[in-house]
Scaffold this active site. Structure first.
Site: not given
Length: 440
Positions: A329-331, A432
């Site tokens: 997720e993200c990072g 994502s």
């Protein structure tokens, strides 16, 4: 046992001093021997860790847009059932949310209305005096579902300034529960995504004690607590945020990977899953007895060089991904990509499990709820599964496979605007930029 009383600490706008007052109040009540539970309205994933440090108990996010009513009710009931009092913190302005039907806007006011919590307004009165009462009156009358029970003044310049503001509050009949002068020494350190994480804040416990001292010195805590009302939540309600992606979840957990919602971890544990933490920054690979690996968001852009040199971690992650699901997720998604450019323009090799390269040197803010439908079956559900999350980052994508075959999900914003596809899926590896909050 009846649910504990609760209060929502909110403000007309961001930057008014909510977190300062909330943390000071939570710690002050906890050191009186009360069982205090914190909560954060909305998708902020940093503040709950500070609440937990202040109270010694977990703090969940409550979100009227991203969470269905059964899940929201179950989380609130659990929180209020384990406490003597709930001190919830709003996000942004009291009524700020998305354009949706009443009660599903994600605004803090929805929480007060749904669960019967009176609102205490934190008012930044710098730059005005009696006019502050007009702002408070507008908040009190804007939404008939809620009750604004009192105000705490912040950034008061002088005793005369305080008297002028209190004169205005007397005219509208709102009690002033206390007043804080401007004091930069009480501020918590910040960075680009908000406060520096609780685990990274130097001398956090001493800071919390100073906040509690400051709050107790100027706020009538007994009067404020007396304003609380029983939480209107049914303890018998059951709701699940997201089924566990596996039975034994290898979870990256350190200063670079820390943004995972506490209610998700609690939900997974309640479903019987085991969390196996490991630290990429310590060059630890995912535990081999895990059956799924989860890389949450955080600040990998601040540690990109160290992550790139953590070969045991990267090689172990690649080996794990050959036979078992991995999600970022993200990072975490950025680390699953091919390269990550840091703020100084240095490009670092990452895991190269997904066809994306990102840059923190080329910054652009991305912010908002995301409603996603999975394009392929995987550890998060069947193709078509609806997920709701939130995106907040400054990274830019410098290279990406834009094919639908390699995409993770089709996404829309909170108003239903089609945003195309998001993230990537290669084999059993997915990722994502949005942080999952709940299934739809």
């Amino acid at each position: 046992m009846s649910p504990a009383p609760g209060l929502l600490i909110a403000a007309p706008r961001s930057g008014s001093g909510k977190t300062t007052v909330v943390l000071g109040l939570q710690r002050a009540l906890a050191r009186r021997g009360l069982r205090v539970r914190g909560a954060k309205c909305g998708p902020d994933y940093i503040d709950p860790a500070f609440h937990a440090a202040a109270t010694g108990a977990p703090s969940f996010n409550f979100d009227s847009f991203a969470m269905g009513r059964p899940l929201l009710n179950a989380l609130v009931a659990q929180t209020a059932g384990d406490a003597d009092i709930v001190i919830a913190e709003g996000s942004m302005g009291l009524f700020d949310g998305v354009r949706q039907e009443t009660g599903r806007t994600g605004a803090s006011a929805d929480m007060a209305a749904l669960f019967g919590w009176p609102v205490v307004l934190i008012l930044d009165v710098s730059g005005h005096a009696q006019s502050a009462a007009a702002v408070a009156l507008g908040c009190a009358r804007f939404d008939p579902r809620i009750t604004v029970a009192g105000v705490v003044l912040n950034k008061v310049a002088s005793e005369r300034h305080r008297r002028l503001v209190e004169d205005g509050m007397a005219r509208i009949g709102l009690p002033v529960l206390g007043a804080l002068t401007r004091n930069d020494a009480l501020s918590l350190p910040e960075r680009h995504l908000g406060l520096v994480q609780a685990g990274e804040t130097d001398e956090l416990d001493q800071r919390l004690e100073r906040l509690a001292d400051a709050v107790e010195a100027v706020i009538d805590i007994d009067q404020l607590v007396a304003l609380g009302r029983p939480t209107q939540a049914d303890a018998a309600t059951a709701g699940t945020a997201l089924p566990p992606p596996g039975q034994r979840i290898a979870l990256a957990s350190d200063r670079a990977f820390s943004f995972i919602y506490p209610h998700l971890l609690a939900s997974w544990r309640a479903a019987g899953a085991e969390i196996l933490p490991f630290s990429p920054l310590a060059d630890e690979p995912p535990p081999q007895d895990g059956d799924v690996c989860w890389l949450p968001g955080g600040y990998p852009e601040l540690h990109a060089g160290r992550i790139a040199s953590a070969q045991r971690f990267l090689q172990g992650l690649r080996a794990f991904a050959q036979t078992r699901p991995v999600h970022g997720e993200c990072g975490g998604y950025m680390v699953l990509g091919e390269t990550l450019e840091d703020a100084d323009g240095h490009v670092h090799r990452m895991a190269a499990l997904l066809p994306v390269s990102t840059s923190y040197a080329k910054r652009k803010i991305h912010l908002g709820y995301r409603v996603a439908h999975l394009l392929h079956q995987g550890s998060l559900g069947q193709a078509g599964q609806r997920l709701i999350g939130h995106e907040f980052h400054y990274a830019s994508v410098t290279r990406s496979d834009e094919s639908r075959e390699a995409a993770f999900a089709a996404i829309a914003d909170a108003e239903g605007t089609d945003l195309g596809t998001a993230g990537h899926r290669i084999g059993q590896t997915t990722g994502s930029f949005f942080h999952l909050i709940a299934t739809g």
